[in-house]
Each structure stands twice: as C-alpha cells, then as structure tokens.
Design an enzyme around this catalytic site. Structure first.
Site, PDB file in Angstrom:
ATOM      1  CG  ASP A 235      -2.134   0.948   0.969  1.00  0.00           C
ATOM      2  OD1 ASP A 235      -2.055   1.793   0.039  1.00  0.00           O
ATOM      3  OD2 ASP A 235      -3.126   0.855   1.703  1.00  0.00           O
TER       4      ASP A 235
HETATM    5  C1  BGC Z   1      -4.914   3.390  -0.012  1.00  0.00           C
HETATM    6  C2  BGC Z   1      -5.002   2.420  -1.169  1.00  0.00           C
HETATM    7  C3  BGC Z   1      -4.800   3.150  -2.457  1.00  0.00           C
HETATM    8  C4  BGC Z   1      -3.457   3.856  -2.418  1.00  0.00           C
HETATM    9  C5  BGC Z   1      -3.132   4.653  -3.659  1.00  0.00           C
HETATM   10  C6  BGC Z   1      -3.658   4.209  -0.057  1.00  0.00           C
HETATM   11  O1  BGC Z   1      -3.680   5.214   0.905  1.00  0.00           O
HETATM   12  O2  BGC Z   1      -4.968   2.679   1.209  1.00  0.00           O
HETATM   13  O3  BGC Z   1      -6.251   1.777  -1.170  1.00  0.00           O
HETATM   14  O4  BGC Z   1      -4.893   2.279  -3.536  1.00  0.00           O
HETATM   15  O5  BGC Z   1      -3.457   4.767  -1.322  1.00  0.00           O
HETATM   16  O6  BGC Z   1      -3.925   5.778  -3.725  1.00  0.00           O
END
Ligand code: BGC
Length: 753
Positions: A235
């Site tokens: 993530d």
């Molecule tokens: C989120 C993800 C997301 C990623 C990119 C993160 O903060 O938890 O779900 O895909 O950011 O935006």
C-alpha cells in the site's frame, strides 16, 4: 497469443546489476514503475468502483490528490455487494478494465475485500461485506471481469486492515482461527479462483509484524499455500523497512522513488543479510508483470460513456435494498402529488471520499429522474436540511413539513454527507444526523404515507426511524447513476432485489467489536474471534433491526422441497422457489449451514452459498446451490490445517439469514485428524488412541483395580473426568509413576506412527 520469440523474465533480469534489481522493486513515481533495461514501465491507478487516473499530461500530481480524468463511477463496493451478483461484478470489472485500458493504465488498485468487522470503520464503503464467502464470490467476479480486458487487479488490503484509526502502525492481534476463517478466507479464494496479477499488502501489523514485512503472510500463506504467482505491491507508504519487506516477499514498494530503500537493499545483499536469490526472484516477478501488462495493453481501446452510464444505472438498480414496504406504499403511482424532501434528492451522495474517489462522467439527479417518471403526478421538492452549514434547520424543516402536508406521499432522501465518513478516519457512532431524524418525525406527523431513501457508506442505526417510515429503500452508495436507478425502483420500472451484506444492529453497543474498536495503545484485539456480523448476533440471539441477507421485492417468494446431497467434492442443496406475488421479481436464494453437535465453537449458521432466480408471477423453479467441501472446513489449531468435521449438518434455506423457511440435513464424512501425541497431550486424548490407550489402561489397572470410573468416589469426583485434562507426562512420570521417561516416549512414538 504470447510471442515465442519474446524475451522471458529471466532474459530480462539476467543482465541487471544488484542496483538495478533493487530499483525495479520500488516505483518510479506516484503511479508508475521503473523502466530498466528492456523492462518497460507500467502505470497503476486507483479504483475500484471506477478509474481514478491522474494523467501526468493532464495535471497529474506527485501526491495523488489532484484531479483525475473523467470515468464512470459505478456503485462502490458497499452498494455493488448488495447485488449478491458475481455476474454483475464481472460486468462492472470489465467496464472499468476497458476504461483503464483506453487510458493506458495497466493495473487498477482494487478490489478492496477486507471484512467489515465493525460498522464504524471509515472505509467500509470500499468493502463488500461482513461475510467472507459473499465477499469472495463478488470479488472473484470483479477480478475476472477486469483481467479479461488485459488489465491487472490489485487485491487489497492484505490483510486484516479493518480500522482507519492509526492504520499505518496499529497491530491487528488475531487468533489463528478467525484470521484464517474470516480475514484471510476471501483473499485465498480470489487468489486461487481469479489469479489477480497483484496483491496489495496493507499498512497495519498483524500480530505485531507489518503486513509489508510479514514473511508468514506474503510468502508462506500467499505464495506457498495459495500458489500466488503475481507481484505483491505495498500500500502507498506501507513499507517501514525495505530490506525486511524484500526478505518477506514484497516485490514493489509504492510509491516511488525510494532511493534510500534501494540503497539499503544493495547494502544488505553486499553484507550478506539479504539473500540475493530472494531479490532476484522478486525482480523476476516485477519483470514478468511488466511484460504481461504492456503486452496486453491497447491504448487504442475505446469505450462508450452512454453505455457505461447505462450499465452503472442497471447495476445501481440491482444494488438498492428495500428494507420495508408497509401497506405497499411503493412502488409510487405516476399520478397524484409526490413531495420529494431532502438535500440528497438534488445533491446526490453516491460515492465515498479518499483514494477511490472518481471524477464521474455525469451524475443523475434523483429529483429530475423522479419527475421524468412521474407521468401526471405533481412533484414538489423541499430541501429539508443542510448538511453543510446545518443552518436554518428550523426554517428548512417547516418548509418541508408544509410541502409534505400538501402531498399524497412524501419521499425523504436522508443520509450521511461526504464529510461525515471517508477513508482516513473512523466514525464514532452510527447515527443518522439528529436534524434528519427530527425532520422525518415532523413529516410523519402531517403525512400518513412516507418513504425514505438512504444514502450512506457505513451502516446506520435505523431503530430511530423504522417506525416513522412506511417504506425504506437503502441506496447505500450507488455511483453516478444512483438518481436514475432510485427513480426506476421507486416507480417499479425495476423490481428491488438487493440484499443487505451487513447486519443493521439495534444499538451500537450490540456490535461484535464494540469494546475492541478501534483499538488502543497500538493494538486492536480481535477478541470476538470468528463471531463477526450475523455470526455474532445469531450466536447471542440478539434482536437486530434488519438481518444480513435481508431485502424485499415488490413480490413474494415461497420455498418448498429442500434436498441436500453430499458427494466427495461437496454438497448440492436444491429447493423449489415460487413467485407467490403478482409482479416479476428476482430472489437471492441463500443457503446457511450449521452443525449442532460440533467439537469446536461455531455460529449457529454460516452462509454456505447462494444463487439468484428471476421469476414471473406464479412461476416456480428448482434451484441448486453448490457448496464445495472445503467450505465446510474449519481451521484446526492443534493440527495447523483445515479440517472438515464429520456429522449431520443442517442446510437452512431462504431469503435472509433470519428468514429461513425450509431446511434439510445432510451427513458429511469428516477428515481424519491426527494431532501427534506429546508429553503434554491430555490423558483423555492418549487413552483414546488405539495404540497408547490399551497399554496405558493395562498400566493403570493395578493402581485403580476394578473400580474403573468409580475410582475417586470417596473424593466425590468422577476420576476419569478429573484426570482427563492432565498432561500424560505428569500422570505417567510424576503423579502415577507409571513408567520411565524413555518408556513413555517410546509409547508416544509408536502411537504417533
Ligand atoms: C490506499 C489504497 C490506495 C493507495 C493509492 C492508499 O492510501 O490505502 O487503497 O490504492 O493509497 O492511492
């Protein structure tokens, strides 16, 4: 057809230096990977209810917070899940795949499949359900649909990321059984059934170890047990220690660039603390993904915004849940006077905030759509409340009450504003805003026919409003075509057929994780174990406002003739469903299974499988739900594996977890489990062993004579039960002095072989 002359991932990474292999393992920037040697860069973008692509040529920014290109906003998972329709999630996934492909995006970051452990979790709108099997079925459809278009999915957030509070540091402390049966189940299913190209590990720790650095999770479970062959992406910002992450099985640290991390990896290889073959395997996986993703890309792809909007509307109509409909106040008649009340009728709430937020191609307005369907009816509107400033509440209410009083029916659009729930924080309660509840009661005082339409991402407590509304249509979040779909449902152009994917509790204090959410001092204790959602309410026999699986239609269905047949691969449950009402409708036929005489703690019933059937009035059909044998397995902690317990299972069949009019039973043969005996094994277990039991009995005979289980009568105890749990080592060696240590070990080893 893959090109046989194309270089293999090995050809591509062979010539790369350690530095280059390390660089391949972190992004180039916020949304793309490094191009190194002949390995191309690929683009990743958010989803999953539509594409959030920040085109670098059209104002994309380095932080991922700026505008994105217009895309169709389909129902977010909270809404889409309520369809209980994997074929629909497939079609939505495929449409998003086409939009991604046209934009040159190779990986869409979704679906989100975390289990909704507590209704307060701010991100619940991005997830499907409180039930792992339903989640698994829906996500499998979505991933297959997306990837059929040559665009990869990123199954997220792996794993046990069930709260937003301190999400980047807190530890989800979970026992093996709930971890396996509830929180990992859907991930395992989707990995096996749909082979997502990537899996995104979560921010949090699991039992003290960051998911991004968790070898057990990323390598032992994901790759070795489930056979995952794709890339593990972090993530965004989840990696705390890059070397530990690579060693654990993480392939791509996002976003980039992570130059310090790359240098750390190189140093670790040089000083021997990181096995170079681990880095090589990881680089090979990234190279394979880049080749595959660019090989199936086709920026010439086109898609039709009208068609996708139409799909978004049909999907949304399938997802709303008709919670109640007393006196058949719905569907609305296209005549008379209809008062539409509430801010959301003109300013729709249709998606959640945060990384999944889509810039919609267009947005349907419910009031306009109602007017379009209203025939000769007069449609009036009053705002009723103001979610922004909350000002003039009294005036707005008075105006709405007057509007309602002059109509034949009032339709109130209530719910939560975008600012009241989103990614990044959890809610503190599950209440509808008080001014809206007051508005409803004030309208009810002057209007005898009241329907409510709800918009929200997380579960709302409905006890304060249930009695004041004749009908409640739960629209959750339904995407850009919500307004049109709601109008279609209100007028009966489409029959409601959505079903709840979460229980609506009577009180917040009833929820399973009430005391253990959102956690404290860096830990979230999953103290409720496997009892999440309906498993909890059913086990405790708690009253709920609306049960899991509930949803009405404008018709009714009868169930008859249940049968269940077991074979070595699973169980087939068949039932006859009849449309006993006067309108065509679609029923979600749900099968729950239970094992009353069980050696382990279980909920009374668990969803085993489901199917849907569409029937005209009076029509009947036999439907069969197939439940694979492995869905009956439970995680056996002492044996460390899945075990199907043998016995007579009951299959309960019906239209919700608490409306199960018919049931049948089926005998399932159990798996043989042999937990190796040790000196710590309880006496009763050793006695039950066919080799050790008789030998031990013979040794005991001289001590207790012929008294058998009456031995101990003088002490007022049942000796057999009293000593049953004492470890055999203590009895044999210390308390009873029955044998030497060598004799005991020999006996145990013969028993184990
Ligand atoms: C989120 C993800 C997301 C990623 C990119 C993160 O903060 O938890 O779900 O895909 O950011 O935006």
């Amino acid at each position: 057809m893959p090109d046989p002359t194309a270089p293999t991932p090995d050809d591509l990474i062979g010539p790369l230096s350690t530095e280059e292999r390390a660089r391949l393992g972190s992004g180039r920037d916020f949304w793309s990977t490094e191009a190194i040697g002949n390995i191309p860069s690929i683009a990743l973008s958010d989803g999953p209810h539509g594409l959030r692509y920040q085109d670098p040529e059209r104002g994309g920014d380095a932080l991922g917070i700026g505008p994105s290109i217009p895309a169709t906003c389909f129902p977010p998972a909270v809404g889409l899940g309520q369809s209980w329709d994997p074929e629909l999630t497939f079609r939505v996934g495929a449409a998003i795949g086409r939009e991604a492909r046209a934009a040159g995006v190779h990986i869409v970051l979704g679906p989100g499949i975390n289990i909704k452990r507590d209704p307060r979790c701010g991100r619940n709108f991005e997830y499907y359900s409180e039930d792992p099997r339903l989640t698994a079925a829906l996500a499998t459809g979505w991933v297959r649909g997306l990837q059929q278009q040559g665009v990869g999915a990123s199954l997220k957030h792996f794993a046990a990321n069930n709260t937003e509070h301190e999400r980047m540091t807190s530890s989800s402390d979970i026992d093996p059984r709930p971890l396996r049966e509830i929180y990992l189940h859907a991930f395992g299913h989707v990995v096996r059934e749909a082979a997502p190209w990537t899996v995104m590990c979560s921010y949090n720790k699991i039992n003290g170890v960051y998911a991004a650095q968790n070898h057990w999770l990323l390598t032992e479970i994901l790759r070795t047990e489930w056979g995952f062959e794709g890339v593990v992406v972090s993530d965004w910002g989840a990696v705390d220690d890059r070397v530990a992450a690579v060693a654990a099985g993480l392939d791509l640290a996002m976003p980039g660039a992570d130059e310090a991390g790359d240098r750390g990896v190189v140093t670790a290889v040089a000083d021997g603390s990181l096995d170079p073959s681990v880095l090589e395997a990881s680089a090979r996986r990234v190279a394979a993904l880049a080749v595959r993703a660019t090989g199936s890309a086709d920026p010439g792809t086109t898609w039709n915004a009208d068609e996708h909007h139409a799909l978004a509307r049909a999907a949304a109509a399938r997802c709303a849940v008709l919670l109640k409909n007393d006196n058949d106040v719905l569907p609305l008649a296209p005549r008379g006077r209809i008062a539409v009340i509430g801010e959301f009728a003109t300013e729709p709430r249709y998606q959640g905030g945060g990384s999944s937020h889509v810039d919609a191609t267009r947005v349907d307005i419910a009031l306009d759509e109602i007017r379009a369907h209203a025939g000769s009816a007069t449609v009036t509107h009053a705002r009723g409340f103001d979610t922004g400033s909350g000002s003039a509440a009294g005036e707005l209410r008075a105006e709405a009450v007057e509007t309602a009083a002059r109509a034949d029916i009032a339709v109130l659009f209530l719910g939560l504003a975008a600012t009241q729930e989103s990614e990044g924080f959890d809610r503190e309660d599950i209440e509808l805003p008080a001014d809206q509840v007051e508005l409803l009661h004030a309208v009810r005082a002057v209007q005898s026919r009241v329907a409510v339409v709800l918009a929200h991402g997380g579960v709302l407590r409905l006890a304060p409003i249930v009695a004041a509304a004749d009908a409640i249509l739960d629209a959750a979040l339904l995407g850009q075509a919500a307004g049109g779909a709601i109008a279609d449902l209100l007028f009966g152009i489409t029959a409601p057929s959505g079903r709840l994917t979460e229980t609506v509790p009577v009180r917040l204090a009833d929820v399973p994780a009430y005391d253990n959410f959102p956690g404290e001092q860096g830990h979230v204790r999953y103290g409720e174990g496997i009892f999440i959602g309906y498993r909890w309410y059913d086990r405790r026999e708690l009253e709920v406002s609306f049960p899991f699986g509930h949803g009405l239609s404008y018709t009714t269905f009868d169930y008859a003739d249940p049968r269940a047949v077991a074979d070595p691969e699973g169980v087939s449950v068949t039932v006859r469903v009849t449309n006993s009402g006067s309108r065509t409708g679609r029923e979600v036929v749900q099968v729950y299974t239970g094992l009353e005489q069980s050696s382990v703690l279980r909920p009374p019933r668990e969803l085993g499988g489901f199917t849907t059937v569409e029937l005209e009035p009076g029509a009947a059909q036999e439907v069969t739900v197939r439940i694979p044998r492995h869905e009956f397995a439970r995680w056996h902690e002492p044996a460390g594996r899945w075990v199907v317990e043998g016995g007579e299972y009951t299959a309960y069949i019906g239209g919700s977890s608490r409306d199960l009019p018919v049931h049948t039973t089926v005998r399932i043969d159990g798996d043989v489990v042999r937990v190796p005996l040790t000196r710590e094994s309880p006496f009763s277990e050793v006695m039950a062993n066919p080799v050790a039991g008789p030998e031990l009995g013979a040794k005991l005979q001289p001590l207790i004579g012929d008294q058998g289980s009456s031995a101990g009568a003088e002490l007022g105890v049942d000796m057999a039960r009293m000593i049953g749990s004492i470890p055999i080592g203590r009895i044999a060696l210390q308390l009873g002095g029955l044998m030497t240590a060598a004799e005991l070990d020999d006996l145990l080893s013969r028993a184990n072989s």
